[in-house]
Design a protein around this motif. Structure first.
Motif, mmCIF file in Angstrom:
data_model
loop_
_atom_site.group_PDB
_atom_site.id
_atom_site.type_symbol
_atom_site.label_atom_id
_atom_site.label_comp_id
_atom_site.label_asym_id
_atom_site.label_seq_id
_atom_site.Cartn_x
_atom_site.Cartn_y
_atom_site.Cartn_z
ATOM 1 N N UNK A 124 33.937 65.633 30.168
ATOM 2 C CA UNK A 124 35.068 65.069 29.934
ATOM 3 C C UNK A 124 36.439 65.210 31.107
ATOM 4 N N UNK A 125 35.824 66.221 32.183
ATOM 5 C CA UNK A 125 36.571 66.134 33.089
ATOM 6 C C UNK A 125 36.175 65.573 34.077
ATOM 7 N N UNK A 126 34.846 65.581 34.328
ATOM 8 C CA UNK A 126 35.036 63.644 34.966
ATOM 9 C C UNK A 126 34.995 62.052 34.911
ATOM 10 N N UNK A 127 34.788 62.595 33.347
ATOM 11 C CA UNK A 127 34.966 60.943 33.086
ATOM 12 C C UNK A 127 36.601 60.810 33.195
ATOM 13 N N UNK A 128 37.994 61.857 32.893
ATOM 14 C CA UNK A 128 39.188 61.408 34.057
ATOM 15 C C UNK A 128 39.579 61.353 35.168
ATOM 16 N N UNK A 129 38.675 62.296 35.558
ATOM 17 C CA UNK A 129 38.524 62.263 36.941
ATOM 18 C C UNK A 129 38.332 60.402 37.704
ATOM 19 N N UNK A 130 37.488 59.932 36.819
ATOM 20 C CA UNK A 130 37.058 58.583 37.369
ATOM 21 C C UNK A 130 38.729 57.732 36.275
#
Length: 72
Positions: free
Chosen positions: A62-68
């Motif tokens: 989720x964190x990676x998706x939000x960063x993208x």
């Protein structure tokens, strides 16, 4: 796919092997313990640790998706 290879040695020293294929909804876990109660406790700990790891991995995704999404 998981397989369980079970080996039994009889009183004459002859070994017998049985290969058991796990079903789609089945897994095999082998633990060393002194009693069934200890096995239950170890299994609970393993399941809890696996659950925490899955939860942590989900948060990481989720964190990676939000960063993208923020970088777009």
């Amino acid at each position: 796919m998981q397989y369980l290879i079970r080996t039994l040695t009889d009183s004459t020293g002859h070994e017998f092997r049985e290969v058991i294929k796990a079903r789609d909804n089945e897994t095999f876990t082998v633990v060393e313990a002194k009693s069934k109660e200890e096995v239950r406790q170890l299994y609970r700990q393993i399941r809890a640790r696996n659950g925490i790891n899955k939860f942590s991995k989900g948060l990481e995704n989720i964190h990676k998706a939000m960063q993208r999404k923020d970088s777009e």
